[in-house]
Design an enzyme around this catalytic site. Structure first.
Site, PDB file in Angstrom:
ATOM      1  N   GLY A 191      -7.711 -15.151  53.507  1.00 38.32           N
ATOM      2  CA  GLY A 191      -7.417 -14.862  52.113  1.00 38.32           C
ATOM      3  C   GLY A 191      -6.565 -15.956  51.523  1.00 38.32           C
ATOM      4  N   MET A 217      -3.631 -15.760  50.447  1.00 34.13           N
ATOM      5  CA  MET A 217      -2.268 -15.711  50.957  1.00 34.13           C
ATOM      6  C   MET A 217      -2.180 -16.315  52.344  1.00 34.13           C
ATOM      7  SD  MET A 217       0.440 -14.114  49.616  1.00 34.13           S
ATOM      8  CE  MET A 217      -0.133 -12.643  48.818  1.00 34.13           C
ATOM      9  N   GLY A 218      -3.241 -16.146  53.108  1.00 36.85           N
ATOM     10  CA  GLY A 218      -3.237 -16.653  54.481  1.00 36.85           C
ATOM     11  C   GLY A 218      -4.206 -15.844  55.319  1.00 36.85           C
ATOM     12  N   VAL A 248      -5.644 -13.420  58.331  1.00 43.05           N
ATOM     13  CA  VAL A 248      -5.221 -12.144  58.896  1.00 43.05           C
ATOM     14  C   VAL A 248      -5.782 -12.020  60.311  1.00 43.05           C
ATOM     15  CG1 VAL A 248      -5.229  -9.645  58.628  1.00 43.05           C
ATOM     16  CG2 VAL A 248      -5.239 -11.114  56.607  1.00 43.05           C
ATOM     17  N   LYS A 295      -0.600 -10.825  58.970  1.00 46.51           N
ATOM     18  CA  LYS A 295      -1.036 -11.653  57.865  1.00 46.51           C
ATOM     19  C   LYS A 295      -0.140 -12.874  57.813  1.00 46.51           C
ATOM     20  CE  LYS A 295      -2.827 -11.239  53.325  1.00 46.51           C
ATOM     21  NZ  LYS A 295      -3.520 -10.196  52.584  1.00 46.51           N
ATOM     22  N   ASP A 345      -0.640  -6.800  42.295  1.00 50.81           N
ATOM     23  CA  ASP A 345      -1.889  -7.493  42.598  1.00 50.81           C
ATOM     24  C   ASP A 345      -2.952  -6.490  43.019  1.00 50.81           C
ATOM     25  OD1 ASP A 345      -3.676  -9.540  42.807  1.00 50.81           O
ATOM     26  OD2 ASP A 345      -2.997 -10.192  44.789  1.00 50.81           O
TER      27      ASP A 345
END
Lengths: 1157, 203
Positions: A102, A104-105, A107, A122, A216
């Site tokens: 994702g 964000m980073g 997983v 994550k 979000d």
């Protein structure tokens, strides 16, 4: 050409070629070979090498550089390439695989090694956490988010850091996110879409009440599990966004980051006000995003699908989306209105809370879902979950009632103080209930009892008069046909007790009632759960019963410490919630304080009386374990991986000052610590399974135990400090002999992790709690499993036996197969132990021998001691040194040594007191001058790995009897060490001279016992087959009796003349290794390879005293000529299973006064 | 058996102590050093300890009698090594890393046990190191061609006929070279290397 006749044989040729022939023979063959072609052909065909040649070849390959001999320690750890290194090597999490990528980073799916639950990790992209402030905020926000515990929210467990990698640890959800579902399947049905959004709204409402906004919300962050439950992802992560954006200077980078995905609200789903200023986002912004999400689910596309990010953001603020009715024909007008309100540009025009959204969507879900069950009702708050828990129990009970209706009956006694449920195989049973009062002043009012006929009350009955307290329950008649699952119960406010009436196996054949006092309880005792304490809202990680036995404390993942009244089953106090879940719990010896540790390494002291808290200190990593010392003055804590760094220390804290008083470095992380009850020793259990024993005073390592092969989870001392128990992730429980560091038993039965252990107060039983849903009770002597308590899949993290030995309190939680904690049942369970196990009475303490003197000096194991010159002098020998002692002065007079004098196993002093004879490993015998310390004679009898067991001067001092283990016996001339007689007895173990000096008794492992004539080595008298190996022999001073030690049969007494066995003592499980007569011949001393010396009266055969040589494992003893004293030496033992000598420390000799009788 | 006349051990025992010391040092220094390292002795300490061990050997060497026990010498040397290592580590007791200490004790106990794997390794390495020194020692006693033939066949394991062709000598000469050198090595090694003994007796 020589004649064919003179050709050497092929063997001879080969020997020649290999240089094996003597010089003369070689010369002859060489002469022949130099001229003989056929022999060369033969030689070519032979071409065999021997060991010598192989050695030469190896010698030429030896490294010339010494360094090459070193084994290099290359760090060739294998790791999955994609996984960031700090995570791949993470001690707490085992990475199972990448499950998602994702913005964000990435997983990863992982297993929490300690809790054994599946989690998702994550990874937060580095650029998002490059600033310390961002890191701090991330941790803070996640901590806040971790408070959220709701069926519709993916639980965040923690924010962690490994190296430079920051990651979020969260509940692992096996499901699909809604964006993926829509991409795969297209738009959802109205029912599904509304159901999912309504569930999400329910979760958001809960978070909102806890003061959290998401910021979000989007289809990607809504996971749907197989059973249709929606779980919101990433609560708390949006906090990273504003700074991340502010840190990025250029517009391109800014839109890159945004385009990359989920940093701030994603452009497709973001509210106008949040796009304008992220800090303005409130719950209504989430409602807008949820509206756009609903729009997306219904239509398969976001409201503003086209154009750049900036265009999208502007559209949210200024453009009305295409009306949903234009796109879908079957959308009810009411639903379109709900959607419109959710997506209103002005926050004030929207639903103001998610609850309103959920309510508004309900009709679309319920109307269309009439045939299918409603979505799972989420738990609104912990209070509700508790009541729901009870409802569930009731429901279960009702179901049971239905299913058993044909077979029998259930009686409910619902009182104002709890519920008693009696399940019976038969309706026609009468039961009597009688209160049990321990206080005599209550006895007067307790005469009442109740007679209940089950058949009358199938539908339930309310007996208001039952108070909280303990009751006896008994069958009225028909006791031959039926039995009760328990004979007493504890009724508590809000609690429930189930008693079962079951038909006996053979109802027509009356039989005796089982003996309730038997150690092994009847199976009916299984499940003797008498009470549950509800309150915790997450897994209970530790429990303790206070010394007064009336109160208990517990800690849990809900970040609270709770104090309970055990008798009433009531919660007395809640401490917390704390910033982090506490880990590690102990109660001070006076019961006043509790201490906890946590992931941040903080150690907190809780005053249970004033309810004050006090920070003691902190580790650099987390603290899994913390204990009080028995004097209550200090705390000991063990460190592990923490939020910021790893800590592999054990630290000691002075409670009064709060100062760290000592620190011991460990090779790895610490999982458990315990202090011996006498406060002298400290046990440390490491995460990798190793166990270390330390001296508390000096903090020096006493010894390493072999430990577990994998994950140690629990470690406790027994009440007498002689034993320790440890449990590991493989379900094994080990019992250790602390003085030896030797494994004394492996208790197998648990299917998986043994997380907690507790000895009963008398040390006779050990209680183990496991993740396998059972609690087991073991006999610490016989090592049998004597009781299994079924906790119904309830995972036990911790348990404690009450100080009065009557109850076990357990705490834990429950996970389903996927690792979710599922049913909110985190109640503590109180179990009653059967009478045979309960109880505090200890065995009568054995008589202890008075220690007169201690001789300090030996630095390793002492194998042999001789007390002589009355008891004024002594000699002792062990692995490395031989000492002559001035016993009265307690000092070493002299040390004896030569290059081959290591490892003495036997010694004797000549009758005139001038010489010392020593027998050594691998066959050396030395004779020393006691005054000068010089060797007089030395001889190596053999060079094999054999121990010399006996060295004994004949009474006239002229001969020396030497017995070598599994080798043979010699009578040597004392002056020259020359052979007088050699007796070959392959499995020989021991020998003893008869007082006449002309005969010897020899014993063997092969159960052989015989008497031999020392003049010629001939067997004079064979004894009947010995019961077990003969480990030692002693002959009485008058030569009439012989005593032998056997590992299994105890001590056997023989009449020497008739070769008849005349007695047998100490038929115990101990491994008896030494026997010795007192000089008056009236008593026998028997030494086993532990701390015990038994004194047996020869006449009566009674064990008149058991002498405990404190914690030293003895190796040998010597009785003074006066019979007043016995000298012991030791510090180790022979481990028969491992076949190795094990040092246990403490090599001081001890002189004991024998009781005069 | 004229095994005393030429064996290195016999000569060492006959020679004056100063001479013995030098030879012993040459012979055993590499082996002892390797083993000190195995027992965690730092190089700085090893220099002293090697000397101590070999001094103990040389001072008692004249009294050493292998009494027909195969491998007696290396067992004796091992005992001395263990003894010195124990003393060394004991002198450094009370060190912080006590854990290591007990580990050393256990490993020394292992080495002490003649039946242990550690002892087998010692035996083998001892023989290897001694033989390597002996190879150097006897080499000057042979013509270069003899040595080369021996070395090719015995150490490098080549076929005698090929070696003969390479060295332009007869196969007979190659076998004789091998026999002579091996015979000499065995004599030298007698009492030091276990498998050197056991001469073949014909008839």
């Amino acid at each position: 050409m020589p004649d064919q006749i003179t050709h050497p044989s092929p063997e001879e040729l080969n020997a020649f070629s290999l240089g094996q022939l003597p010089v003369d023979a070689a010369a002859a063959v060489e002469h022949h070979v130099s001229e003989c072609q056929p022999c060369c052909e033969t030689l070519l065909g032979l071409a065999s090498d021997d060991t010598f040649v192989e050695l030469i070849q190896e010698a030429e390959q030896l490294p010339t550089d010494l360094a090459a001999d070193q084994v290099g320690e290359s760090g060739n750890r294998s790791s999955i390439p994609e996984i960031p290194a700090p995570l791949a090597e993470h001690p707490r999490y085992e990475i199972l695989g990448l499950v998602g990528k994702g913005g964000m980073g990435d997983v990863y799916k992982a297993t929490h090694r300690m809790m054994e639950r599946t989690v998702a990790l994550k990874i937060i992209n580095r650029e998002l956490v490059c600033k310390p402030e961002a890191v701090d905020r991330f941790h803070r926000e996640v901590k806040t988010a971790a408070r959220l515990s709701h069926a519709n929210i993916v639980t965040a467990h923690d924010a962690e850091q490994a190296g430079d990698v920051h990651f979020l640890v969260m509940e692992y959800v096996d499901g699909t996110d809604l964006a993926h579902t829509v991409k795969q399947q297209g738009a959802l049905s109205i029912v599904d879409a509304c159901d999912y959004v309504r569930q999400a709204a329910t979760g958001m409402q809960y978070a909102h009440e806890m003061g959290m906004v998401h910021r979000d919300i989007k289809p990607h962050n809504l996971m749907v599990t197989a059973d249709g439950t929606v779980k919101i992802l990433d609560f708390g992560l949006a906090s990273l966004a504003p700074d991340a954006l502010a840190d990025v200077d250029t517009v391109e980078a800014r839109s890159d980051l945004t385009a990359a995905g989920s940093i701030m609200g994603t452009p497709d789903f973001i509210s106008p006000e949040q796009a304008d200023d992220a800090h303005q986002a409130d719950i209504r912004s989430d409602i807008y995003s949820l509206g756009t999400t609903l729009y997306y689910l219904l239509t398969g596309r976001p409201p503003f699908a086209d154009g750049s990010v900036m265009h999208k953001l502007r559209s949210h603020a200024e453009v009305e989306p295409e009306p949903i009715q234009n796109m879908l024909t079957d959308v009810p007008e009411e639903l379109a209105e709900v959607l419109r309100r959710m997506m209103a540009k002005n926050p004030a025009e929207r639903f103001q809370t998610p609850a309103e959204v959920a309510d508004a969507l309900a009709p679309f879900v319920d109307r269309h879902r009439s045939q299918s069950p409603p979505p799972p009702t989420p738990l609104a708050a912990s209070v509700d979950s508790r009541s729901r828990g009870w409802k569930a129990l009731w429901a279960a009970a009702v179901a049971l009632c239905v299913s058993l209706a044909a077979a029998g009956a259930i009686l409910y006694l619902q009182t104002d103080n709890g519920t008693l449920v009696i399940e019976s195989d038969d309706e026609n049973v009468e039961i009597a209930i009688r209160p049990l009062h321990h206080d005599s002043d209550k006895a007067a009012e307790s005469s009442a009892s109740w007679q209940l006929h089950i058949g009358d009350t199938v539908t339930g009955s309310t007996v208001k008069r039952l108070r909280s307290g303990e009751y006896a329950i008994a069958l009225q008649g028909r006791a031959n046909e039926f039995e009760l699952s328990q004979d007493r119960f504890l009724l508590k406010r809000g609690g429930k007790v189930i008693v079962r009436v079951t038909r006996r196996d053979a109802p027509t054949e009356p039989r005796d009632a089982p003996d309730r006092t038997a150690t092994i309880p009847s199976p009916a005792f299984d499940g003797a759960e008498i009470q549950r304490f509800s309150g915790h809202t997450d897994n209970v990680t530790a429990v303790h019963v206070l010394p007064n036995a009336a109160q208990a404390i517990s800690i849990a993942g809900d970040r609270t410490l709770r104090l309970w009244d055990v008798q009433a089953g009531e919660q007395l106090a809640v401490f917390g919630p704390m910033a982090l879940a506490p880990f590690g719990l102990d109660v001070s010896p006076d019961g006043r304080y509790a201490v906890t540790g946590d992931y941040s390494g903080k150690i907190v002291l809780w005053d249970l009386k004033t309810r004050q808290r006090r920070d003691i200190g902190r580790h650099d990593g987390s603290v899994y374990c913390v204990v009080f010392t028995p004097d209550g003055q200090s705390l000991i804590s063990g460190g592990a991986i923490g939020l910021k760094s790893t800590d592999t220390t054990v630290r000691c804290w002075d409670i009064a000052s709060g100062e760290e008083s000592a620190r011991i470095d460990m090779p790895t992380r610490v999982r458990a610590v315990d202090v011996s009850p006498d406060g002298t020793q400290l046990l440390v259990g490491l995460l990798d399974g190793k166990i270390k024993l330390y001296d508390w005073e000096s903090k020096a390592l006493v010894r390493d135990f072999k430990g577990h092969r994998q994950g140690l989870r629990s470690l406790v001392f027994s009440p007498d400090g002689r034993q320790a128990a440890s449990g590991a992730t493989d379900g094994r429980v080990y019992l250790w002999d602390v003085a030896k560091g030797r494994l004394s038993a492996t208790l197998t039965g648990h299917a998986t992790t043994v997380a907690s252990l507790s000895f009963t107060p008398n040390g006779r039983h050990l209680v183990s709690g496991s993740y396998d849903g059972t609690i087991r009770v073991w006999n610490t002597v016989s090592h049998d499993e004597v009781l299994k308590l079924e906790a119904d899949k309830h995972v036990t993290h911790s348990l404690a036996v009450s100080p009065n030995g009557q109850y076990v309190l357990s705490g834990g939680g429950k996970y389903d197969e996927r690792g979710h904690h599922d049913d909110g049942d985190y109640a503590l369970r109180l179990w009653r132990l059967p009478d045979g196990i309960a109880g505090t009475a200890s065995d009568a303490t054995p008589a202890t021998l008075t220690e007169v003197r201690r001789l300090r000096g030996h630095q390793d194991m002492v194998n042999a001691v001789v007390l002589f010159d009355q008891h004024r002098r002594a000699v002792s020998g062990g692995q490395s040194s031989i000492r002559l002692w001035d016993v009265d002065g307690g000092r070493t007079i002299r040390e004896f040594s030569s290059e081959t004098s290591a490892t003495v196993n036997a010694m004797d002093v000549s009758p005139d007191g001038s010489q010392l004879a020593t027998g050594h490993f691998s066959g050396w015998v030395h004779v020393w001058d006691l005054d000068s310390g010089e060797t007089i004679q030395s001889r190596q009898l053999f060079d094999q790995a054999k121990v010399i067991r006996t060295v004994k001067y004949t009474p006239d001092g002229q001969g020396l009897l030497v017995v070598a283990d599994q080798h043979g016996a010699w009578l040597l001339e004392a002056d020259t060490l020359g052979d007088l007689v050699h007796i070959d007895l392959p499995r020989i173990r021991c020998g003893a001279l008869l007082p006449d000096g002309r005969h010897v008794m020899l014993g063997a492992y092969s159960r052989w016992l015989g008497m031999y004539d020392l003049a010629n080595g001939q067997l004079v008298q064979a004894f009947p087959e010995h019961a077990g190996s003969v480990l030692d022999i002693a002959v009485s001073p008058d030569g009439t009796l012989a005593a032998t030690a056997s590992p299994k049969a105890g001590v056997l007494l023989w009449d020497v003349k008739s070769a008849r066995q005349v007695g047998r003592f100490l038929e115990a499980a101990r491994r008896l290794e030494t026997v010795a007569f007192t000089p008056d011949g009236r008593h026998l001393l028997a030494r086993s390879d532990d701390q015990q010396l038994s004194v047996i009266a020869v006449e009566s055969g009674l064990e008149v005293a058991v002498l405990m040589t404190d914690n030293q494992v003895t190796r040998n003893i010597s009785i003074s000529a006066s019979g007043e004293f016995v000298l012991t030496g030791g510090g180790g033992y022979w481990d028969n299973e491992e076949a190795e000598l094990v040092s246990t420390g403490d090599y001081d000799l001890r002189l004991w006064q024998l009781p005069s009788r | 058996m004229n095994d005393t006349s030429l064996s290195l051990l016999a000569r060492l025992q006959r020679e004056p102590e100063s001479e013995t010391w030098n030879r012993l040092f040459e012979l055993y220094e590499p082996l002892v050093r390797v083993w000190l390292r195995k027992y965690d002795v730092q190089d700085a300490d090893a220099d002293d300890l090697v000397q101590e061990v070999l001094l103990a050997v040389s001072s008692d060497l004249s009294k050493f009698n292998h009494g027909g026990q195969p491998g007696a010498f290396r067992g004796w040397l091992k005992a001395i090594l263990i003894n010195r290592l124990r003393q060394f580590w004991r002198a450094r007791d009370r060190r912080p890393q006590a854990r290591r200490d007990s580990d050393i004790d256990a490993r020394l106990a292992q080495l002490e046990n003649p039946a242990s794997e550690m002892s087998q390794i010692w035996n083998r390495q001892h023989d290897q190191y001694v033989l390597r020194q002996l190879l150097e020692l006897v080499k000057p006693h042979f013509a270069p061609s003899t040595w080369k033939a021996f070395y090719r066949v015995t150490v490098e394991g080549q076929r005698a006929d090929l070696v003969a062709r390479e060295l332009k000598v007869s196969v007979n000469a190659v076998f004789i070279a091998k026999s002579r050198v091996l015979s000499r090595l065995r004599q030298e090694a007698d009492g030091l290397v276990e498998s050197s003994s056991g001469f073949f007796m014909s008839g």
